[in-house]
Design a protein around this motif. Structure first.
Motif, PDB file in Angstrom:
ATOM      1  N   UNK A 145       0.700  -1.126   0.110  1.00 11.16           N
ATOM      2  CA  UNK A 145       0.224   0.029   0.203  1.00 11.16           C
ATOM      3  C   UNK A 145       0.979   1.085  -0.041  1.00 11.16           C
ATOM      4  N   UNK A 146       0.609   2.270  -0.673  1.00 10.73           N
ATOM      5  CA  UNK A 146       1.368   3.343  -0.835  1.00 10.73           C
ATOM      6  C   UNK A 146       1.323   4.074   0.743  1.00 10.73           C
ATOM      7  N   UNK A 147       2.308   5.138   0.857  1.00 12.72           N
ATOM      8  CA  UNK A 147       2.157   5.656   1.972  1.00 12.72           C
ATOM      9  C   UNK A 147       1.087   6.531   2.572  1.00 12.72           C
ATOM     10  N   UNK A 148       0.365   6.948   1.583  1.00 14.02           N
ATOM     11  CA  UNK A 148      -0.757   7.612   2.020  1.00 14.02           C
ATOM     12  C   UNK A 148      -2.192   6.749   1.542  1.00 14.02           C
ATOM     13  N   UNK A 149      -1.813   5.321   1.561  1.00 15.49           N
ATOM     14  CA  UNK A 149      -2.916   4.638   1.019  1.00 15.49           C
ATOM     15  C   UNK A 149      -4.289   4.834   1.730  1.00 15.49           C
ATOM     16  N   UNK A 150      -5.202   4.553   1.030  1.00 14.50           N
ATOM     17  CA  UNK A 150      -6.734   4.848   1.669  1.00 14.50           C
ATOM     18  C   UNK A 150      -7.013   4.327   3.026  1.00 14.50           C
ATOM     19  N   UNK A 151      -6.281   3.278   3.286  1.00 11.55           N
ATOM     20  CA  UNK A 151      -6.440   2.651   4.683  1.00 11.55           C
ATOM     21  C   UNK A 151      -5.848   3.430   5.690  1.00 11.55           C
ATOM     22  N   UNK A 152      -4.406   3.794   5.379  1.00 14.48           N
ATOM     23  CA  UNK A 152      -3.686   4.627   6.412  1.00 14.48           C
ATOM     24  C   UNK A 152      -4.305   6.134   6.684  1.00 14.48           C
ATOM     25  N   UNK A 153      -4.876   6.538   5.328  1.00 14.56           N
ATOM     26  CA  UNK A 153      -5.566   7.735   5.606  1.00 14.56           C
ATOM     27  C   UNK A 153      -6.740   7.698   6.263  1.00 14.56           C
ATOM     28  N   UNK A 154      -7.496   6.789   6.326  1.00 14.20           N
ATOM     29  CA  UNK A 154      -8.888   6.464   7.010  1.00 14.20           C
ATOM     30  C   UNK A 154      -8.453   6.338   8.580  1.00 14.20           C
ATOM     31  N   UNK A 155      -7.238   5.577   8.923  1.00 18.74           N
ATOM     32  CA  UNK A 155      -6.875   5.531  10.356  1.00 18.74           C
ATOM     33  C   UNK A 155      -6.438   6.972  10.832  1.00 18.74           C
ATOM     34  N   UNK A 205      -6.439  -7.805   7.770  1.00 19.56           N
ATOM     35  CA  UNK A 205      -5.861  -7.154   8.971  1.00 19.56           C
ATOM     36  C   UNK A 205      -5.913  -5.708   8.717  1.00 19.56           C
ATOM     37  N   UNK A 206      -5.581  -5.565   7.559  1.00 22.86           N
ATOM     38  CA  UNK A 206      -5.530  -3.894   7.274  1.00 22.86           C
ATOM     39  C   UNK A 206      -6.951  -3.472   7.323  1.00 22.86           C
ATOM     40  N   UNK A 207      -7.875  -4.248   6.899  1.00 15.29           N
ATOM     41  CA  UNK A 207      -9.480  -3.736   6.902  1.00 15.29           C
ATOM     42  C   UNK A 207      -9.746  -3.705   8.676  1.00 15.29           C
ATOM     43  N   UNK A 208      -9.346  -4.550   9.223  1.00 15.16           N
ATOM     44  CA  UNK A 208      -9.558  -4.572  10.671  1.00 15.16           C
ATOM     45  C   UNK A 208      -9.098  -3.452  11.488  1.00 15.16           C
ATOM     46  N   UNK A 209      -7.713  -3.022  10.877  1.00 20.27           N
ATOM     47  CA  UNK A 209      -7.067  -1.784  11.413  1.00 20.27           C
ATOM     48  C   UNK A 209      -7.946  -0.646  11.223  1.00 20.27           C
ATOM     49  N   UNK A 210      -8.471  -0.514   9.950  1.00 22.55           N
ATOM     50  CA  UNK A 210      -9.358   0.618   9.661  1.00 22.55           C
ATOM     51  C   UNK A 210     -10.627   0.473  10.609  1.00 22.55           C
TER      52      UNK A 210
END
Ligand SMILES: Nc1nc2c(c(=O)[nH]1)N[C@H]1C(S)=C(S)[C@@H](COP(=O)(O)O)O[C@H]1N2
Ligand SMILES: [Mo]
Length: 503
Positions: free
Chosen positions: A11-21, A157-162
């Motif tokens: 995932x890119x550094x500002x991927x959608x999931x990081x951004x959401x978290x 696990x990424x989705x669970x993080x979000x």
């Protein structure tokens, strides 16, 4: 930089999931700040809203004041909150990036927490609320970490993080809202503690408030002679929070000797009650920024005279929120320092612990949270005059039309308030034919005082066709309110209020 955590998907550094978290953490940080600070200058959005208002071009501010009114202020606060969320969110993104770079998820929460805390402190200089902001933001990242590690039926696990991050942020928002709102909305406009006055003064307050009730015309949808809700106009989104113990008022400048008073000093002076109306120069002609209250306080010259002000031209009032307005010293002579309003302690929103009341003048020179009275040998511009307004002089006369009822028998009743500052209201005249013929409205009995509005009502038979109702006030000396219409900027609205009524 790519994301190698979780289930290994890149995932890119500002991927959608990081951004959401990160955004969830940012929102939680703002909620944490609000939970502790409530709606005060310690709330992170407070100073941002102030900065926005001050950096905005004058025309935009003017538009917000004269056209948008309260909506403009709300937009300002909403924007400030959004900026705070983005700011904290960016801090959380950095926290997440650090954790990823070190391949150590546990670094995310503390890094985020510290960064958000530092940002909050840099904005507000309020330690406790900043710690709360950092904690809340860090916690959201931590819950995200936790959720990503606990296995969950087929969810990556990424989705669970979000989900964990956003879920905990929602909890933080709810908690922050509840905590921040405890008493703060009441505290904003309601009185902090009961107003302490002598029995004589209390009895007079009760009598005067009862008199205002009795003299108010029996019209449902019209504010009584003592306003039920009193408008507020402030240069900042959040009001100062000064306690009576901290508060001081200095008389400075071109005086024999500067004097400083504390709250107890002021309270040793014999207090009085006064009705006084206020009207904002920035309101529209038939606007709602005109109200009346019963104020308790002391004649302001009791505080100024001991300093020896001499024969100077002017005076500058300065306040704890950074507001300042200049006007002729002669206008201060009838001035009042109020610490009570309608029998209660002056509410925070109206200038607690004490505000100035200058009879007959536009609202803006009635400094709230007053801290300094500076006597000047020369005229200078005040806060609003630096922004092009001319709002330090006497108020314009107006008769407003806010009430309209149609009775079953076909008669129509219109009504409103009329105000002419210290010039006083003798009559309100109503025309139901667009200004060709005029009749006198019924006025409320006047309240004691030099600077108090009156109510008016007028009843007539529905003409059975569309017609224009026009209202104008007549001042005590017979002067009819000028007909020429002008907008609020720069010296207040003028003209006759009119309304078209269909059959
Ligand atoms: N310290 C301070 N005093 C202030 C202001 C302000 O922003 N800060 N606004 C002024 C304006 S423009 C008006 S119209 C009146 C409104 O008083 P109110 O908010 O009690 O109705 O306060 C005046 N006093
Ligand atoms: Mo104002």
């Amino acid at each position: 930089m790519t994301d190698r955590s979780g289930d290994g998907r890149r995932e890119g550094i500002v991927g959608a999931r990081s951004l959401a978290v990160a955004l969830a953490a940012g929102a939680a940080g703002v909620a944490g700040s609000y939970a502790v600070a409530a709606f005060t200058p310690s709330f992170v959005a407070g100073p941002i809203a102030g900065l926005l208002a001050r950096r905005m071009p004058d025309v935009v501010v003017r538009y917000a004041i004269t056209v948008l009114g309260d909506l403009g202020e709300q937009l300002n606060v909403v924007t400030a909150v959004a900026i705070a969320v983005a700011l904290f969110g960016a801090a959380a993104l950095v926290g997440l990036a650090v954790a990823r770079r070190r391949e150590q998820a546990s670094l995310g929460p503390p890094t985020t927490g510290v960064l958000v805390g530092v940002l909050a402190f840099g904005t507000t200089a309020a330690p406790l609320a900043s710690v709360a902001a950092g904690l809340a933001a860090g916690l959201v990242v931590a819950v995200g970490n936790l959720a990503s590690r606990t296995g969950g039926g087929g969810i990556s696990s990424d989705r669970r993080r979000v989900l964990g991050g956003v879920g905990s942020a929602v909890v933080a928002l709810g908690g922050g809202y509840v905590l921040g709102s405890r008493g703060s909305f009441g505290g904003d406009t309601g009185a902090a503690e009961p107003l302490e006055v002598t029995d004589t003064l209390r009895a007079e307050i009760d009598d005067l408030l009862a008199m205002a009730g009795e003299r108010s015309l029996d019209v449902d949808d019209l504010d009584p002679l003592v306003s039920e809700t009193f408008y507020e106009v402030d240069i900042n989104a959040t009001d100062p929070t000064i306690t009576a113990d901290e508060w001081e008022l200095s008389v400075t400048g071109a005086v024999d000797e500067a004097v400083t008073y504390d709250y107890a000093d002021v309270r040793t002076i014999e207090a009085e009650n006064r009705f006084q109306s206020l009207r904002c120069v920035g309101e529209s002609l038939n606007g709602r920024k005109m109200d009346n209250a019963l104020w308790t306080g002391v004649p302001i010259m009791e505080l100024v005279d001991p300093a020896g002000p001499g024969e100077e031209c002017c005076v500058m009032l300065r306040a704890a929120d950074g507001f300042y307005e200049e006007f002729p010293l002669s206008a201060l002579e009838d001035g009042f320092l109020a610490f009570g309003m309608n029998g209660e302690t002056l509410p925070r929103g109206h200038g607690y612990p004490a505000r100035a009341l200058i009879p007959g003048h536009w609202g803006e020179i009635n400094g709230k949270w007053l801290t300094e009275i500076e006597v000047l040998a020369q005229e200078v511009d005040g806060y609003w005059e630096e922004r092009g307004w001319h709002g330090t002089g006497p108020v314009n006369t107006v008769a407003k039309l806010h009430h309209q009822t149609r009775f079953p028998d076909g008669r129509i009743q219109v009504g409103g308030h009329a105000y002419a500052g210290t010039r006083g209201i003798r009559a309100v005249e109503v025309s139901t034919d667009g200004g060709d013929s005029w009749a006198e409205a019924t006025l409320s009995e006047p309240l004691p005082g030099e600077d108090v509005w009156r109510q008016w009502v007028y009843e007539y038979d529905l003409p059975g066709r569309e017609h224009e109702v026009v209202v104008r006030a007549v001042e005590a000396d017979g002067t009819v309110q000028p007909e020429a219409a002008s907008k609020a900027f720069p010296s207040g609205p003028t003209g006759w209020v009119s309304r078209t009524i269909s059959p």
